[in-house]
Design an enzyme around this catalytic site. Sequence first.
Site, mmCIF file in Angstrom:
data_model
loop_
_atom_site.group_PDB
_atom_site.id
_atom_site.type_symbol
_atom_site.label_atom_id
_atom_site.label_comp_id
_atom_site.label_asym_id
_atom_site.label_seq_id
_atom_site.Cartn_x
_atom_site.Cartn_y
_atom_site.Cartn_z
ATOM 1 N N LEU A 106 0.864 -1.180 0.000
ATOM 2 C CA LEU A 106 0.000 0.000 0.000
ATOM 3 C C LEU A 106 0.900 1.229 0.000
ATOM 4 C CD1 LEU A 106 -2.981 -0.446 2.522
ATOM 5 C CD2 LEU A 106 -3.131 0.001 0.076
ATOM 6 N N ASP A 107 0.594 2.206 -0.848
ATOM 7 C CA ASP A 107 1.376 3.444 -0.880
ATOM 8 C C ASP A 107 1.299 4.151 0.474
ATOM 9 O OD1 ASP A 107 2.043 3.056 -3.540
ATOM 10 O OD2 ASP A 107 0.336 4.205 -4.283
ATOM 11 N N PRO A 108 2.318 4.934 0.828
ATOM 12 C CA PRO A 108 2.291 5.661 2.108
ATOM 13 C C PRO A 108 1.030 6.506 2.294
ATOM 14 C CG PRO A 108 4.492 5.739 1.190
ATOM 15 C CD PRO A 108 3.617 5.088 0.140
ATOM 16 N N ALA A 133 -1.930 5.852 1.338
ATOM 17 C CA ALA A 133 -3.119 5.016 1.519
ATOM 18 C C ALA A 133 -3.214 4.471 2.935
ATOM 19 C CB ALA A 133 -3.092 3.861 0.518
#
Length: 310
Positions: free
Chosen positions: A42-44, A46
């Site tokens: 998961l991207d930071p 998100a």
Amino acid sequence: MNDSSPQGILVCDKPQGLSSHAVVSRIRRWFGTRKVGHAGTLDPMATGVLVLGLGRGTKLLGHITGVSKTYDATIRLGAGTPTDDADSEPDLITDPAVLAAVADADIETGVAALRGPIDQVPSAVSAIKVDGKRSYARVRAGEDVVLEPRRVEIDRFDILETRRDLGAGHIDVDVVVDCSSGTYIRALARDLGADLGVHGHLTALRRTRVGPFDLGAAVTIPEDLDSPTPPLLPLAEAAAALLPTVSVDAAGAKALMQGKSLAGPWASGGEALASGAEVAVIGDGELVSVAEIRGDSSLKSRTAFAIGLA
């Protein structure tokens, strides 16, 4: 042979601002173990469901990575960014008069066109490797990276709410997305904006489901990592949520761990299992292995989870 280190699956609610790698580091400290991995980055920016494996649970992560996922997201129309999300500043701005001409019906038509099987070009600022180097690293080094399109499945892409702030130069669209593994939600935002001729990027993203694991089962990572740790989801229970199950006795479990095949046919839940099917093999309530049904209907272990049997 006994292994007292943590073994199982942990579903956590990733906070905003932490990378998935940083979450793994915190879980290692919280549970006091080095063997921790995650099933899908998961991207930071998100938040939401991040599934982690501890101990032998890391062996199950490959079966979790490829499952479908659900996201709640906010797409901002009217501006594009280099990363296709809010982690970078807008570098493409739409003329306000052009944005004002976009009707709700136009947005719905654009969303509908992105449902079903589509060929999606991932965001260039992503972890995909290009000739052994992460795409985002190449972009940051000044390279012009264009990734190859990938076939993904968008089973649901529904608008929840549309909010217009034309004075600020944007239209925000709250959406829910059910999609296959490998889908980039920020690429959906980029492509929706491009299709409407107004640019677009993602301003919020929350993953609410990874296969059978959802926010209802998720734990919050405490600031104080000396806090008591929650119970892990047992491997047998996690595997049963992902795969058909078959049961074996102690002799069968030992034979599988020794590399032998068990004669079939095999069934799960009253349904016959076809050749090539992957199954979770359960013995005495424990996950023995993830195995495959062979062409002769026999059962052969592919990934062993039991210890002390071979």
